[in-house]
Design a protein around this motif. Structure first.
Motif, PDB file in Angstrom:
ATOM      1  N   GLU A  34      36.252  52.359  40.287  1.00  6.96           N
ATOM      2  CA  GLU A  34      36.790  53.287  39.382  1.00  6.96           C
ATOM      3  C   GLU A  34      38.192  52.679  39.245  1.00  6.96           C
ATOM      4  OE1 GLU A  34      36.006  56.050  37.643  1.00  6.96           O
ATOM      5  OE2 GLU A  34      33.896  55.359  38.542  1.00  6.96           O
ATOM      6  N   THR A  35      38.903  51.848  40.085  1.00  2.70           N
ATOM      7  CA  THR A  35      40.181  51.423  39.949  1.00  2.70           C
ATOM      8  C   THR A  35      40.351  49.932  39.507  1.00  2.70           C
ATOM      9  OG1 THR A  35      40.720  51.298  42.254  1.00  2.70           O
ATOM     10  CG2 THR A  35      40.877  53.603  41.302  1.00  2.70           C
ATOM     11  N   GLN A  36      39.344  49.303  40.108  1.00  2.00           N
ATOM     12  CA  GLN A  36      39.540  47.739  39.936  1.00  2.00           C
ATOM     13  C   GLN A  36      39.286  47.241  38.662  1.00  2.00           C
ATOM     14  OE1 GLN A  36      37.229  47.094  43.699  1.00  2.00           O
ATOM     15  NE2 GLN A  36      38.738  45.685  44.179  1.00  2.00           N
ATOM     16  N   TYR A  37      39.928  46.272  38.120  1.00  4.32           N
ATOM     17  CA  TYR A  37      39.840  45.723  36.858  1.00  4.32           C
ATOM     18  C   TYR A  37      40.045  44.364  36.780  1.00  4.32           C
ATOM     19  CZ  TYR A  37      44.841  45.800  36.775  1.00  4.32           C
ATOM     20  OH  TYR A  37      45.966  45.675  36.899  1.00  4.32           O
ATOM     21  N   LEU A  38      39.455  43.310  35.807  1.00  6.79           N
ATOM     22  CA  LEU A  38      39.618  41.896  35.989  1.00  6.79           C
ATOM     23  C   LEU A  38      41.101  41.789  35.038  1.00  6.79           C
ATOM     24  CD1 LEU A  38      36.097  40.757  35.123  1.00  6.79           C
ATOM     25  CD2 LEU A  38      37.486  40.373  37.117  1.00  6.79           C
ATOM     26  N   HIS A  60      38.260  46.686  32.432  1.00  3.02           N
ATOM     27  CA  HIS A  60      38.105  47.678  33.550  1.00  3.02           C
ATOM     28  C   HIS A  60      36.636  47.940  34.155  1.00  3.02           C
ATOM     29  CE1 HIS A  60      41.989  49.200  33.292  1.00  3.02           C
ATOM     30  NE2 HIS A  60      42.124  48.985  32.050  1.00  3.02           N
ATOM     31  N   LEU A  61      36.377  47.821  35.305  1.00  7.83           N
ATOM     32  CA  LEU A  61      35.166  47.755  35.724  1.00  7.83           C
ATOM     33  C   LEU A  61      34.354  49.326  35.471  1.00  7.83           C
ATOM     34  CD1 LEU A  61      35.640  45.349  37.509  1.00  7.83           C
ATOM     35  CD2 LEU A  61      34.572  46.295  39.336  1.00  7.83           C
ATOM     36  N   LYS A 158      42.196  43.075  40.148  1.00 11.64           N
ATOM     37  CA  LYS A 158      43.179  43.861  40.528  1.00 11.64           C
ATOM     38  C   LYS A 158      42.705  45.242  40.857  1.00 11.64           C
ATOM     39  CE  LYS A 158      47.036  41.110  38.604  1.00 11.64           C
ATOM     40  NZ  LYS A 158      48.141  41.237  37.566  1.00 11.64           N
ATOM     41  N   GLY A 159      43.526  46.122  41.538  1.00 14.82           N
ATOM     42  CA  GLY A 159      43.226  47.650  41.560  1.00 14.82           C
ATOM     43  C   GLY A 159      43.609  48.008  42.777  1.00 14.82           C
ATOM     44  N   GLU A 160      43.374  49.192  43.240  1.00 14.69           N
ATOM     45  CA  GLU A 160      43.779  49.763  44.355  1.00 14.69           C
ATOM     46  C   GLU A 160      42.760  49.472  45.466  1.00 14.69           C
ATOM     47  OE1 GLU A 160      46.638  51.134  45.122  1.00 14.69           O
ATOM     48  OE2 GLU A 160      47.423  51.137  43.235  1.00 14.69           O
TER      49      GLU A 160
END
Length: 207
Positions: A34-38, A60-61, A158-160
């Motif tokens: 829900e928060t991680q992305y490339l 965004h995933l 990246k992402g929380e």
């Protein structure tokens, strides 16, 4: 979190081309889709000096359907600021495939032949909802640059991310003390902790 502390991958450098082809595969462990992305950026490799950024974009995933391969063609931007006027300038595009595979409890790592669809075991500490993200960077087209441009792609994940929950200790408190005294305010040694203590106040208010 700074870029030097997040997972990252890098393609090989393709020399003297504005239309490079990579077809290179990378894998990332997902902890929170829900928060991680490339964060993908194309750079012009230089033998001496700083590598110039040619363009960037993100994936965004949460926009991926689990267990489905998605082919993406992304316009390269100057920055991810939607108000940046430099984003109006054509900088080329990048083509990639992305597939998010949620881990299942029954999945086990196994040896398979080269080129097969590999299911990998979740690394220790992966929280519920984690999985494996497989990214294939295919190519880029019409890059902005000189004839001797040497492009490569840098990928940051990246992402929380979800934090694993770890118990630091607990206490057992009998309610009889609170009922009998109407109020208690005591310090307790944490069970399961070598030296931890916690102070708790209890009040009994009969209706």
């Amino acid at each position: 979190m700074s870029d030097d502390k997040v997972p990252s991958k890098k393609t090989t450098v393709k020399h003297s081309t504005l239309n490079p082809e990579w077809n290179e595969e990378f894998k990332f462990t997902v902890t929170d889709p829900e928060t991680q992305y490339l964060d993908l950026s194309v750079y012009d490799w230089e033998q001496v000096g700083k590598h110039d950024k040619m363009g960037t974009n993100v994936v965004h995933l949460r926009d991926l359907t689990p267990d489905e391969t998605k082919t993406l063609t992304l316009n390269l931007l100057k920055s991810m600021d939607p108000n940046d006027p430099e984003n109006e300038k054509p900088r080329g595009e990048i083509v990639l495939e992305a597939k998010y595979r949620p881990f299942k409890e029954e999945e086990l790592a196994r040896d398979v032949g080269e080129g097969a669809d590999i299911v990998e075991k979740a690394p220790d500490g992966t929280p519920e909802g984690g999985g494996l993200l497989v990214v294939i960077v295919h190519d880029a087209q019409d890059l902005e640059g000189k004839h001797h441009t040497n492009p490569y792609v840098q990928i940051f994940f990246k992402g929380e991310g979800k934090k694993t929950k770890e118990s630091l200790g607990y206490v057992d408190i009998g309610l009889a003390d609170a009922v009998g005294n109407r109020r208690t305010n005591e310090k307790y040694d944490l069970i399961g902790s070598k030296s931890g203590r916690i102070q708790i106040e209890l009040q009994w208010r009969p209706s």
